[in-house]
Scaffold this motif. Structure first.
Motif, PDB file in Angstrom:
ATOM      1  N   THR A  15       0.825  -1.220   0.000  1.00 11.68           N
ATOM      2  CA  THR A  15       0.000   0.000   0.000  1.00 11.68           C
ATOM      3  C   THR A  15       0.853   1.262   0.000  1.00 11.68           C
ATOM      4  N   ALA A  16       2.085   1.163   0.489  1.00 10.11           N
ATOM      5  CA  ALA A  16       2.963   2.336   0.493  1.00 10.11           C
ATOM      6  C   ALA A  16       3.362   2.753  -0.915  1.00 10.11           C
ATOM      7  N   ARG A  17       3.225   1.843  -1.879  1.00  4.94           N
ATOM      8  CA  ARG A  17       3.619   2.154  -3.258  1.00  4.94           C
ATOM      9  C   ARG A  17       2.535   2.911  -4.030  1.00  4.94           C
ATOM     10  N   VAL A  18       1.346   3.044  -3.470  1.00  4.26           N
ATOM     11  CA  VAL A  18       0.258   3.733  -4.164  1.00  4.26           C
ATOM     12  C   VAL A  18       0.588   5.218  -4.258  1.00  4.26           C
ATOM     13  N   GLY A  19       0.381   5.792  -5.437  1.00  2.00           N
ATOM     14  CA  GLY A  19       0.710   7.190  -5.667  1.00  2.00           C
ATOM     15  C   GLY A  19      -0.187   8.160  -4.917  1.00  2.00           C
ATOM     16  N   THR A  20       0.188   9.436  -4.960  1.00  2.00           N
ATOM     17  CA  THR A  20      -0.549  10.470  -4.215  1.00  2.00           C
ATOM     18  C   THR A  20      -1.718  11.043  -5.001  1.00  2.00           C
ATOM     19  N   ASN A  21      -1.699  10.907  -6.307  1.00  2.00           N
ATOM     20  CA  ASN A  21      -2.766  11.485  -7.132  1.00  2.00           C
ATOM     21  C   ASN A  21      -3.719  10.415  -7.662  1.00  2.00           C
ATOM     22  N   VAL A  22      -3.982   9.434  -6.837  1.00  2.00           N
ATOM     23  CA  VAL A  22      -4.865   8.324  -7.204  1.00  2.00           C
ATOM     24  C   VAL A  22      -6.287   8.629  -6.741  1.00  2.00           C
ATOM     25  N   ASP A  23      -7.259   8.167  -7.510  1.00  2.00           N
ATOM     26  CA  ASP A  23      -8.655   8.324  -7.117  1.00  2.00           C
ATOM     27  C   ASP A  23      -8.856   7.757  -5.707  1.00  2.00           C
ATOM     28  N   PRO A  24      -9.433   8.520  -4.779  1.00  2.00           N
ATOM     29  CA  PRO A  24      -9.543   8.075  -3.379  1.00  2.00           C
ATOM     30  C   PRO A  24     -10.310   6.758  -3.219  1.00  2.00           C
ATOM     31  N   ARG A  25     -11.385   6.593  -3.994  1.00  2.00           N
ATOM     32  CA  ARG A  25     -12.163   5.358  -3.878  1.00  2.00           C
ATOM     33  C   ARG A  25     -11.353   4.165  -4.384  1.00  2.00           C
ATOM     34  N   LEU A  26     -10.605   4.337  -5.476  1.00  2.00           N
ATOM     35  CA  LEU A  26      -9.755   3.259  -5.970  1.00  2.00           C
ATOM     36  C   LEU A  26      -8.713   2.881  -4.927  1.00  2.00           C
ATOM     37  N   ALA A  27      -8.106   3.888  -4.306  1.00  2.00           N
ATOM     38  CA  ALA A  27      -7.104   3.614  -3.275  1.00  2.00           C
ATOM     39  C   ALA A  27      -7.707   2.853  -2.104  1.00  2.00           C
ATOM     40  N   GLN A  28      -8.925   3.222  -1.710  1.00  2.00           N
ATOM     41  CA  GLN A  28      -9.595   2.551  -0.593  1.00  2.00           C
ATOM     42  C   GLN A  28      -9.901   1.094  -0.933  1.00  2.00           C
TER      43      GLN A  28
END
Length: 279
Positions: A15-28
């Motif tokens: 999860t630390a590899r997920v970018g900062t400008n990712v859709d919030p729902r996709l990240a969740q």
């Protein structure tokens, strides 16, 4: 601070590899998926051979998919996942008609029929009168409710499965209620049938000691302006597969009476009221 992969910190590392400008729902959603997927492997102490078997299973499922068949939906159905997603997205108050799975054989554009029409075009099967009302939660009739219905034939096949055997639109039709909210049409008493079991999902069911059968049912989609859509079945009471439906679609409130008729135009009668809730 960098998080390197380890068995203990596997979730955090991914999860630390997920970018900062990712859709919030996709990240969740992806964070939840990684969390539970890793927990599954750890709880099971998954072996390398078992992981390879799982990958091979998913590969075969993908290879079975086509325009006519979706093996991954079949997998979701047989694991109860489709019904869970449906339940989460269709919570309704007590007394409202419950949803169940759509199934793969709905066809858009079915003919609009007159109330009381016979939807069985080939004349086969045991005739059944379906009737009832579409109501709101207070028991008031709903006018102009649209009722889209379809079922299998007496051999357990839908018309789209047998285009060279059954006439197009066999056992299908769309009806619209009048001021009294009543509906009435003639079809057949449906029969139990197996889901496609010649692929990896069927093999999985066999290994689990499960059968592939669905209990007999009539499909309904009921819609009306200002109300939530109801996508459901009515199940034939007394069917031997009610408590072991391969796709977990049966709900107790959807088991309908099928009454033998002695002096009528049909062999069976199935009364059922649909209760809609405001959208």
């Amino acid at each position: 601070m960098a998080v390197y992969f380890s068995e203990e910190a596997s979730v955090e590392a991914v999860t630390a590899r997920v970018g900062t400008n990712v859709d919030p729902r996709l990240a969740q959603v992806m964070a939840c998926l990684v969390k539970h997927l890793h927990a599954f492997a750890k709880e099971c102490q998954l072996s390398q051979a078992e992981w390879e078997t799982g990958i091979a299973f998913l590969t075969r499922a993908g290879q079975m998919c086509s325009e006519e068949r979706q093996e991954f939906i079949l997998l979701s159905d047989t694991l109860g996942f489709s019904m869970l997603v449906d339940a989460i997205n269709n919570r309704r108050p007590a007394g409202a008609t419950e949803n169940t799975v759509l199934g793969p054989f709905h066809v858009s554009g079915a003919p609009i029929r007159q109330m009381g029409d016979n939807i069985t075009l080939d004349g086969k099967g045991e005739s059944c009168l379906y009737e009832g009302r579409v109501l709101d939660l207070d028991g008031n009739p709903i006018e102009a409710a649209r009722i889209d219905v379809w079922s299998d034939n007496p051999d357990g096949f839908y018309d789209v499965q047998q285009p060279d055997v059954q006439p197009k639109w066999n056992n299908r039709g769309i009806f619209s209620t009048g001021p009294d909210g009543a509906y009435r049409f003639i079809g057949i008493k449906p029969v139990s049938y197996p889901i496609p079991n010649d692929g990896p999902v069927g093999q999985m069911l066999g290994h689990l000691g499960r059968h592939p059968y669905r209990p007999a049912h009539m499909h309904f989609i009921v819609t009306a302006a200002g109300y939530q859509k109801v996508m459901t079945h009515t199940f034939v009471g007394g069917d031997p597969y009610l408590d072991s439906d391969a796709v977990f679609g049966v709900k107790e409130t959807l088991i309908a009476p099928f009454e033998r008729v002695s002096n009528g135009s049909t062999l069976w009668r199935s009364p059922f009221d649909f209760v809609l809730t405001r959208s």
